[in-house]
Design an enzyme around this catalytic site. Sequence first.
Site, PDB file in Angstrom:
ATOM      1  N   TYR A   3       0.834  -1.211   0.000  1.00 18.42           N
ATOM      2  CA  TYR A   3       0.000   0.000   0.000  1.00 18.42           C
ATOM      3  C   TYR A   3       0.869   1.262   0.000  1.00 18.42           C
ATOM      4  CZ  TYR A   3      -3.553  -3.320   1.744  1.00 18.42           C
ATOM      5  OH  TYR A   3      -4.374  -4.400   1.935  1.00 18.42           O
ATOM      6  N   HIS A  23       1.120 -11.676   2.510  1.00 16.46           N
ATOM      7  CA  HIS A  23       0.035 -10.994   1.788  1.00 16.46           C
ATOM      8  C   HIS A  23      -0.611 -11.902   0.740  1.00 16.46           C
ATOM      9  CE1 HIS A  23      -1.352  -6.730   0.478  1.00 16.46           C
ATOM     10  NE2 HIS A  23      -2.282  -7.617   0.186  1.00 16.46           N
TER      11      HIS A  23
END
Length: 251
Positions: free
Chosen positions: A36, A92
């Site tokens: 992000y 992730h």
Amino acid sequence: MDLAPVGLGTMGVDDPSVVAAALDVGYRHVDTAQIYDNEAVVGDGLAAGDREDCVVATKLWTDSLAADAVRAGTERSLDRLGLDRLDLLYVHRPRGDYDPATTLPALERVRASGLADGIGLSNFTLEQLRTASDSLDDIAAHQVEFHPFFRDEALLDHAQREDYPLVAYSPLAGGLVFEDPTIQAIARRHGTTPAAVAIAWVTSYDTVVTIPKASSRAHLEANLGAARLKLAPEDIDAIEAIDREVELFPE
Ligand SMILES: NC(=O)c1ccc[n+]([C@@H]2O[C@H](COP(=O)([O-])OP(=O)(O)OC[C@H]3O[C@@H](n4cnc5c(N)ncnc54)[C@H](OP(=O)(O)O)[C@@H]3O)[C@@H](O)[C@H]2O)c1
């Protein structure tokens, strides 16, 4: 791991004041990720608020999953977040440099050295979860896409049977739930919003918590309060009957 029903998703959050406001209104779970590109922003927001008892989670991207890269990747995240220790450190996605036989033991070493309290997984299939269980002491959480238009029953079932939190991401389907006539009708009946209905539905499942992303104080407060909305059995049935075929983040 004990997680509040509603935490804060931060994908796209580029202003520390959003995170500080979330802490201020009562959020106790903040979720970010290396990919992000905002761990420093999130860290600034955590430093500006009262982060006592707040679970901070980040996720190692696929290029930090080689056994000899896991510790350095974790340290870079800690540095950007301004923390000594993560509450929750996820894989992730199980791809790129991910190899269960070497990545997971490296994560366990990071945990044993005190840099992370719990190791979480994200976007794993049932088969990948089973394999991971062999190398992990404990799955602290599994983070997956889960909203009125998408849910993987087998993953929900595994989390409930093994008793770890399933962290539902994109509970508002990135905004798609606002347009759905079934959800709109339920919201009207309860005098609330489609966002609140979607969050109440997701969190009505045992062991499921969620992390909607929000920017304004009004959205932050509304989402936190939404888990208290009690949907009627017929509301749940109506949402269950929605076709679930919109996967926003396929592999
Ligand atoms: N593990 C993974 O692979 C993965 C993948 C995707 C997402 N995630 C995590 O899940 C989090 C949430 O998912 P998401 O960001 O895709 O989408 P989401 O939470 O389903 O939806 C966010 C959108 O809804 C709006 N919104 C939030 N609360 C609202 C409310 N009460 N009323 C009206 N609009 C509202 C937000 O607008 P404003 O910002 O303007 O409030 C934003 O546009 C991410 O931030 C990330 O932390 C994880």
